[in-house]
Design an enzyme around this catalytic site. Sequence first.
Site, PDB file in Angstrom:
ATOM      1  N   ARG A 109      24.095  -6.165  92.909  1.00 53.02           N
ATOM      2  CA  ARG A 109      24.691  -7.614  93.272  1.00 53.02           C
ATOM      3  C   ARG A 109      23.508  -8.425  92.930  1.00 53.02           C
ATOM      4  O   ARG A 109      23.155  -9.332  93.571  1.00 53.02           O
ATOM      5  CB  ARG A 109      25.184  -7.737  94.760  1.00 53.02           C
TER       6      ARG A 109
ATOM      7  N   CYS B 111      21.552  -4.369  98.524  1.00 44.92           N
ATOM      8  CA  CYS B 111      22.663  -4.321  99.214  1.00 44.92           C
ATOM      9  C   CYS B 111      23.379  -3.158  99.460  1.00 44.92           C
ATOM     10  O   CYS B 111      23.380  -2.461  98.259  1.00 44.92           O
ATOM     11  CB  CYS B 111      23.437  -5.654  99.109  1.00 44.92           C
TER      12      CYS B 111
ATOM     13  N   ASP C  64      37.729  -6.306  98.997  1.00 36.12           N
ATOM     14  CA  ASP C  64      37.377  -6.408 100.412  1.00 36.12           C
ATOM     15  C   ASP C  64      38.448  -5.716 101.336  1.00 36.12           C
ATOM     16  O   ASP C  64      38.454  -5.713 102.633  1.00 36.12           O
ATOM     17  CB  ASP C  64      37.153  -7.774 100.830  1.00 36.12           C
TER      18      ASP C  64
ATOM     19  N   ARG D  50      29.522  -9.775 111.729  1.00 35.38           N
ATOM     20  CA  ARG D  50      29.429 -10.826 110.762  1.00 35.38           C
ATOM     21  C   ARG D  50      30.638 -11.620 110.074  1.00 35.38           C
ATOM     22  O   ARG D  50      30.588 -12.588 109.690  1.00 35.38           O
ATOM     23  CB  ARG D  50      28.762 -10.149 109.357  1.00 35.38           C
TER      24      ARG D  50
ATOM     25  N   LYS E 176      36.058 -16.684 106.398  1.00 31.50           N
ATOM     26  CA  LYS E 176      34.434 -16.657 106.427  1.00 31.50           C
ATOM     27  C   LYS E 176      34.271 -17.060 104.888  1.00 31.50           C
ATOM     28  O   LYS E 176      33.343 -17.816 104.765  1.00 31.50           O
ATOM     29  CB  LYS E 176      34.016 -15.288 106.793  1.00 31.50           C
ATOM     30  N   ASN E 177      34.888 -16.496 104.060  1.00 27.69           N
ATOM     31  CA  ASN E 177      34.220 -16.654 102.675  1.00 27.69           C
ATOM     32  C   ASN E 177      34.738 -17.999 102.028  1.00 27.69           C
ATOM     33  O   ASN E 177      34.223 -18.203 100.795  1.00 27.69           O
ATOM     34  CB  ASN E 177      34.955 -15.546 101.599  1.00 27.69           C
TER      35      ASN E 177
HETATM   36  C1  UD1 Z   1      32.378 -12.498  97.083  1.00 31.40           C
HETATM   37  C2  UD1 Z   1      32.677 -12.143  98.329  1.00 31.40           C
HETATM   38  C3  UD1 Z   1      32.774 -10.873  98.814  1.00 31.40           C
HETATM   39  C4  UD1 Z   1      33.803 -10.008  97.847  1.00 31.40           C
HETATM   40  C5  UD1 Z   1      33.317 -10.214  96.404  1.00 31.40           C
HETATM   41  C6  UD1 Z   1      34.200  -9.623  95.465  1.00 31.40           C
HETATM   42  C7  UD1 Z   1      31.790 -14.221  99.225  1.00 31.40           C
HETATM   43  C8  UD1 Z   1      30.764 -14.820 100.440  1.00 31.40           C
HETATM   44  N1  UD1 Z   1      31.696 -12.986  99.199  1.00 31.40           N
HETATM   45  O1  UD1 Z   1      31.020 -11.703  96.845  1.00 31.40           O
HETATM   46  O2  UD1 Z   1      33.218 -10.682 100.080  1.00 31.40           O
HETATM   47  O3  UD1 Z   1      33.431  -8.571  97.887  1.00 31.40           O
HETATM   48  O4  UD1 Z   1      33.403 -11.802  96.106  1.00 31.40           O
HETATM   49  O5  UD1 Z   1      35.540 -10.072  95.505  1.00 31.40           O
HETATM   50  O6  UD1 Z   1      32.801 -15.042  99.041  1.00 31.40           O
HETATM   51  N2  UD1 Z   1      27.644  -9.979  89.667  1.00 31.40           N
HETATM   52  C9  UD1 Z   1      26.482  -9.981  88.783  1.00 31.40           C
HETATM   53  N3  UD1 Z   1      25.746 -10.975  88.643  1.00 31.40           N
HETATM   54  C10 UD1 Z   1      25.970 -12.065  89.144  1.00 31.40           C
HETATM   55  C11 UD1 Z   1      26.901 -12.143  90.201  1.00 31.40           C
HETATM   56  C12 UD1 Z   1      27.658 -11.194  90.342  1.00 31.40           C
HETATM   57  O7  UD1 Z   1      26.103  -9.055  88.121  1.00 31.40           O
HETATM   58  O8  UD1 Z   1      25.220 -13.112  89.086  1.00 31.40           O
HETATM   59  C13 UD1 Z   1      28.379  -8.901  89.852  1.00 31.40           C
HETATM   60  C14 UD1 Z   1      28.273  -8.040  91.131  1.00 31.40           C
HETATM   61  O9  UD1 Z   1      27.184  -7.362  91.364  1.00 31.40           O
HETATM   62  C15 UD1 Z   1      29.523  -7.543  91.198  1.00 31.40           C
HETATM   63  C16 UD1 Z   1      30.562  -8.371  90.681  1.00 31.40           C
HETATM   64  O10 UD1 Z   1      29.533  -9.151  89.673  1.00 31.40           O
HETATM   65  O11 UD1 Z   1      29.525  -6.285  90.735  1.00 31.40           O
HETATM   66  C17 UD1 Z   1      31.451  -9.434  91.225  1.00 31.40           C
HETATM   67  O12 UD1 Z   1      30.410 -10.009  92.101  1.00 31.40           O
HETATM   68  P1  UD1 Z   1      30.987 -11.414  92.912  1.00 31.40           P
HETATM   69  O13 UD1 Z   1      32.220 -11.885  92.761  1.00 31.40           O
HETATM   70  O14 UD1 Z   1      29.594 -12.366  92.593  1.00 31.40           O
HETATM   71  O15 UD1 Z   1      30.540 -11.173  94.573  1.00 31.40           O
HETATM   72  P2  UD1 Z   1      30.137 -12.199  95.515  1.00 31.40           P
HETATM   73  O16 UD1 Z   1      30.505 -13.460  95.192  1.00 31.40           O
HETATM   74  O17 UD1 Z   1      28.580 -11.775  96.072  1.00 31.40           O
END
Ligand code: UD1
Length: 421
Positions: free
Chosen positions: A121, A116, A308, A400, A22-23
């Site tokens: 996030r 969320c 995850d 999902r 999925k990711n």
């Molecule tokens: C992706 C995965 C999700 C997984 C996560 C961490 C997908 C679609 N989803 O989510 O399944 O749990 O990586 O391995 O690939 N953050 C900020 N600002 C930003 C971006 C991130 O503060 O602009 C923080 C987030 O709140 C979180 C951390 O950084 O605490 C990591 O998040 P991130 O790696 O971005 O998660 P996703 O990419 O949303």
Amino acid sequence: MDKLIVAGGARLTGEVAISGAKNAALPILCASLLTSEPLTLTNVPALNDIDTMLRLLAQMGVRVERAGDRVTLDAGALDNPLAPYELVKTMRASILVLGPLVARAGEARVSLPGGCAIGARPVDQHIKGLQSMGAEVHVEHGYVVARATRLKGARLFTDMVTVTGTENLMMAACLADGETVIENAAREPEVVDLAQCLTAMGARISGAGTDVIRVRGVERLHGGEHRVMPDRIETGTFLCAAAITGGDVRLTGTSTGYLDAVVDKLMDAGCELIGEKTARSESIHIIAPPRLRAVSIRTAPYPAFPTDMQAQFMAINAVAEGTAVIRETIFENRFMHAVELQRLGADIKIDGNTAVQTGVAKLQGATVMATDLRASASLVVAGLVAEGETHIERIYHLDRGYEHIESKLTALGASIRREHA
Ligand code: UD1
């Protein structure tokens, strides 16, 4: 609302095919926005999140053809660079259209994902990166509005390791003028899979899989074909399901290569894991002992233990021998499954981002509520060994991210059924 009913007690045996990730599929679907030529993907899983992303792309003017696990996307007539709240609110990964849209269409309006269940996030790093590349970005009525005539290559540094942030910026950089360097980049295998697809479309990327990614922008990308990598989290979830039941299961279409941290912990817990490889396919064979040993974990960006998989390990520790400590370092509110596991009789104490758990001899079936995708998976795993029936409500989260979970588990001997409300 549908619910799942699991009757505990069956030992899982046999073979199960793992679906596409999925990711990896979600960002790769968005990569289609970067070209006016068709992009064909195979091994695309049949999941609600994929349906949502395809609807999102279709309403932008992308032509979508889907047959089984094959999807062809044609963004030749892209005419509406908008991601509306109604679609984005159900799936945070919708933010992945932002980079490709600004890069190719010169503008984008993408709803902010909003709150969320597993934490705040934010998407500030996505925005900061695009601004560094010369885009004008502001937030207006709950929407991220971005504009740029042509993005310019830049040196980017994200404050934390962000997976979708890295993917968004890497996609945007493909069409930028000059070289972009993304430092502190996510090293997740899904980032590498996306880079491989982009490279097949004519992008010039090096360093994917390390924490410094370099992208030399090109004028245009062309169409191409790509097979989506196996889902390492589905793989890990089925390994946990086999492990908790003392099972003997072969997972096909996947490999231990993406899962070192998880495989290591399952071996510490007492399982035997054998990676098997033939010229045509790869698989993993797991043989679990009658009772597992509890294992401590600390989540962190790849290659460390994935957040995850944290909930599923909390499920297996719940009935393992001994005490374990789980530390969640990625998301600030990702222990909601602990309360539900306690309803099944698990002994878990939470203090901030740390959970201390001592295995009990038996869990007991109860009615529980799925609160997010991986939390739902942990309740299914726990239900497999709970005495009597476990009723899992709100399983739309599970749909999902897990393709045909109940039929796959049934084929392995589990007693699990879906009830339509
Ligand atoms: C992706 C995965 C999700 C997984 C996560 C961490 C997908 C679609 N989803 O989510 O399944 O749990 O990586 O391995 O690939 N953050 C900020 N600002 C930003 C971006 C991130 O503060 O602009 C923080 C987030 O709140 C979180 C951390 O950084 O605490 C990591 O998040 P991130 O790696 O971005 O998660 P996703 O990419 O949303």
